[in-house]
Design a protein around this motif. Structure first.
Motif, PDB file in Angstrom:
ATOM      1  N   GLU A 157      22.319 -34.733 -32.953  1.00 59.46           N
ATOM      2  CA  GLU A 157      21.703 -33.499 -33.429  1.00 59.46           C
ATOM      3  C   GLU A 157      20.219 -33.726 -33.697  1.00 59.46           C
ATOM      4  O   GLU A 157      19.808 -34.816 -34.116  1.00 59.46           O
ATOM      5  CB  GLU A 157      22.383 -33.033 -34.714  1.00 59.46           C
ATOM      6  N   PHE A 184      13.510 -28.890 -36.712  1.00 58.42           N
ATOM      7  CA  PHE A 184      13.942 -27.613 -36.155  1.00 58.42           C
ATOM      8  C   PHE A 184      12.774 -26.643 -36.113  1.00 58.42           C
ATOM      9  O   PHE A 184      11.935 -26.626 -37.008  1.00 58.42           O
ATOM     10  CB  PHE A 184      15.087 -27.032 -36.994  1.00 58.42           C
ATOM     11  N   MET A 218      12.125 -26.359 -29.403  1.00 56.28           N
ATOM     12  CA  MET A 218      13.403 -27.064 -29.209  1.00 56.28           C
ATOM     13  C   MET A 218      14.596 -26.102 -29.199  1.00 56.28           C
ATOM     14  O   MET A 218      15.727 -26.518 -29.013  1.00 56.28           O
ATOM     15  CB  MET A 218      13.606 -28.145 -30.270  1.00 56.28           C
ATOM     16  N   ILE A 219      14.352 -24.783 -29.360  1.00 55.56           N
ATOM     17  CA  ILE A 219      15.458 -23.847 -29.463  1.00 55.56           C
ATOM     18  C   ILE A 219      15.806 -23.232 -28.109  1.00 55.56           C
ATOM     19  O   ILE A 219      14.974 -23.109 -27.219  1.00 55.56           O
ATOM     20  CB  ILE A 219      15.161 -22.735 -30.487  1.00 55.56           C
ATOM     21  N   TRP A 254      20.373 -25.148 -29.271  1.00 50.26           N
ATOM     22  CA  TRP A 254      19.222 -25.975 -28.903  1.00 50.26           C
ATOM     23  C   TRP A 254      19.063 -26.043 -27.385  1.00 50.26           C
ATOM     24  O   TRP A 254      20.027 -25.876 -26.635  1.00 50.26           O
ATOM     25  CB  TRP A 254      19.373 -27.399 -29.441  1.00 50.26           C
ATOM     26  N   LYS A 290      15.381 -30.799 -26.923  1.00 50.14           N
ATOM     27  CA  LYS A 290      15.984 -30.445 -28.216  1.00 50.14           C
ATOM     28  C   LYS A 290      15.466 -31.321 -29.351  1.00 50.14           C
ATOM     29  O   LYS A 290      15.604 -30.970 -30.524  1.00 50.14           O
ATOM     30  CB  LYS A 290      17.508 -30.503 -28.142  1.00 50.14           C
ATOM     31  N   GLY A 299      10.636 -30.571 -31.362  1.00 55.87           N
ATOM     32  CA  GLY A 299      10.350 -29.330 -32.056  1.00 55.87           C
ATOM     33  C   GLY A 299       8.862 -29.089 -32.220  1.00 55.87           C
ATOM     34  O   GLY A 299       8.077 -30.017 -32.411  1.00 55.87           O
TER      35      GLY A 299
END
Length: 409
Positions: free
Chosen positions: A245, A249, A253-254, A264, A270, A273
Motif C-alpha cells: 500500500e 496519498f 497517485m490516484i 490507486w 501509486k 504522490g
C-alpha cells in the motif's frame, strides 16, 4: 578517458579554496555534477517545464516523455525486469522508510525478526527500529569481523526462520566494505525473509544487476552518482510492490476518488504522490548516460586503484589509523581514518585551509563508531574525477597537520 580528462566536465572543481586548488574528497556525502547533468536540468526548465501525465498539451507530453524516459534509463542501469519496478522518490532514506512502513507494516508481526548490521547508515537503522517498536518485533545485528567485513557464517547464525526482513548496505559509507549481497540474499530467502539493500554507496561505483543479486528491494540516491539532489530510486520486485500500500496519498497517485473510498494508479505511480521530481529525474537520467559512457567497470577499477594507492601513502604516516578492509581491492573508494591525538574535526579544518575537502564526524553511523571504539573519524572518499595527485596532496597536508599539532601541544 582518465580522471584528469574527466575533471574538465566538472566546473566546480576548477577553483581555489583558501588560496589552494580544490581537492574534493567528499563524494561519499555527495558527488559533484558534470556539465551534462547541469545542462540537462537547465534545458528542462528552459524548454520543457510542465507537469507530467495529466496534460494533453505539447509541453506536458515532452515533460512526461523525459520523466518516463529517465525511469527506463534507471531500469536498464540496474537491470530491473520492468519499469513498473522503478519508483522515483526523494532519496535512499525515503525509499527505505517506504519499505519499512508499507511492506514491513503489513508483514512483520510480534516476535518476528528484522536483521541488519553494525555498519549501517542511520537511514537503514532507524526505520527498522521504529518498525520493531511498533510491531513488537526483534531487531538483530549481524556481527562484524575485526577488519569491518561480514562473514557468511555469522549471517547464517543470525538469520533464522523467524526473520522476516534482512536489510544490509551493499557498500559501507565508513569502512568502504563491499558486502556479499548475493550470498546474504540467498540466506535470507532460504529462511523466508525478504532482502532489502541500501545501495546508496554502491550504485555510483559498481555495476548493479538486481536480477543477479535477486534482492527484493534496492534503494539509491541520485546525488551520490553525479545526479541532482532530491531524487532517488526504490527498486522492488513487481510481485511485492503490487501487494504493498502507498504511504503518501494525494494527487498523481490516484485512479478514482469518491466521497468515502479511493483507488490507486498502477505501478509505479501509486507510490509517487503529488507532483513528482521531474527535473531531478531528468538530471538523474543524464547522470546515468554520463556514467555509462565512462563504464561502471572502469569506475570500479579506478577507485580500487586509488584506494590501494591511498592505503599505501597514508599508512606510512606515523600515528595514522585506518578503518576497514586492509586491501584496496577489497573496498570501495573510501578511506576513513584518525590521526593520533588530533580530533577529526581539527584534521578536517586544517585540510580545508589547504583546499582539501574531507568529511569529519560520525558519518550517520553512530553504532559503527561505538563498535570501532571512537567518537568520530575523518573520511576521504574518491570518485571518477579524483587522481593520485589528490591523494599526494592529502598525504602532504596530513603530515603538516600532524606537525602543527605536535608543535602546539
Amino acid at each position: 578517458m582518465n580522471a584528469a580528462e574527466l575533471r574538465k566536465y566538472f566546473p566546480i572543481l576548477d577553483q581555489e579554496v583558501n588560496g589552494h586548488p580544490l581537492v574534493y574528497l567528499d563524494s561519499a556525502a555527495t558527488s559533484q555534477k558534470p556539465v551534462q547533468v547541469i545542462e540537462a536540468v537547465n534545458e528542462y526548465y528552459q524548454k520543457h517545464n510542465s507537469n507530467v501525465h495529466r496534460g494533453v498539451h505539447t509541453l506536458g507530453n515532452r515533460a512526461t516523455d523525459l520523466y518516463e524516459g529517465a525511469r527506463d534509463k534507471v531500469r536498464s542501469f540496474i537491470n530491473a525486469a520492468s519499469m513498473k519496478e522503478i519508483v522515483f522518490l526523494r532519496g535512499t532514506t525515503t525509499a527505505l522508510n517506504l519499505v519499512a512502513q508499507s511492506y514491513g507494516g503489513a508483514n512483520v508481526q510480534e516476535g518476528d525478526e528484522i536483521v541488519i548490521t553494525y555498519m549501517e547508515h542511520h537511514s537503514n537503522i532507524i526505520p527498522w527500529q521504529q518498525l520493531a517498536k511498533q510491531k513488537g518485533a526483534v531487531l538483530k545485528y549481524i556481527p562484524l569481523q575485526p577488519d569491518g567485513t561480514i562473514s557468511i557464517e555469522d549471517v547464517r547464525e543470525t538469520v533464522t526462520s523467524k526473520t522476516k526482513i534482512v536489510s544490509v548496505m551493499m557498500v559501507s559509507n565508513v569502512l568502504g566494505t563491499i558486502n556479499p549481497i548475493e550470498d546474504i540474499t540467498k540466506i535470507a530467502h532460504e529462511n523466508g525473509a525478504v532482502m532489502v539493500v541500501d545501495g546508496a554507496q554502491a550504485a555510483p561505483h559498481l555495476a548493479i544487476d538486481v536480477q543477479k543479486l535477486d534482492c527484493d528491494f534496492f534503494a539509491f540516491s541520485g546525488h551520490k552518482m553525479c545526479g541532482p539532489t532530491g531524487i532517488g530510486v526504490l527498486y522492488g520486485k513487481q510481485a511485492l510492490l503490487e501487494k504493498m500500500e502507498p504511504v503518501e496519498f494525494g494527487g498523481e497517485m490516484i485512479d478514482f476518488v469518491g466521497l468515502y473510498e479511493s483507488t490507486w494508479k498502477e505501478l509505479p505511480w501509486k507510490f509517487e504522490g503529488g507532483t513528482p521530481i521531474i527535473a531531478g529525474a531528468v538530471g538523474l537520467g543524464a547522470a546515468i548516460d554520463f556514467l555509462n559512457e565512462i563504464g561502471l567497470d572502469a569506475i570500479e577499477q579506478h577507485e580500487h586503484k586509488l584506494a590501494a594507492y591511498a592505503l599505501e601513502k597514508l599508512s606510512a604516516i606515523e600515528g595514522f589509523s585506518i578503518y576497514g578492509p586492509p586491501n584496496g581491492s577489497d573496498r570501495a573508494g573510501v578511506i576513513t581514518f584518525n590521526l593520533d591525538d588530533v580530533h577529526p574535526h581539527d584534521v578536517a579544518t586544517v585540510l580545508d585551509a589547504e583546499g582539501i575537502a574531507v568529511r569529519a564526524g560520525h558519518h550517520c553511523a553512530q553504532p559503527l563508531m561505538k563498535w570501532l571504539d571512537v567518537s568520530a573519524t575523518a573520511r576521504a572518499s574518491f570518485y571518477v574525477y579524483n587522481t593520485e595527485e589528490d591523494i599526494d596532496r592529502l598525504a602532504a597536508s596530513l603530515l603538516k597537520t600532524k606537525e602543527y599539532f605536535s608543535d602546539v601541544f
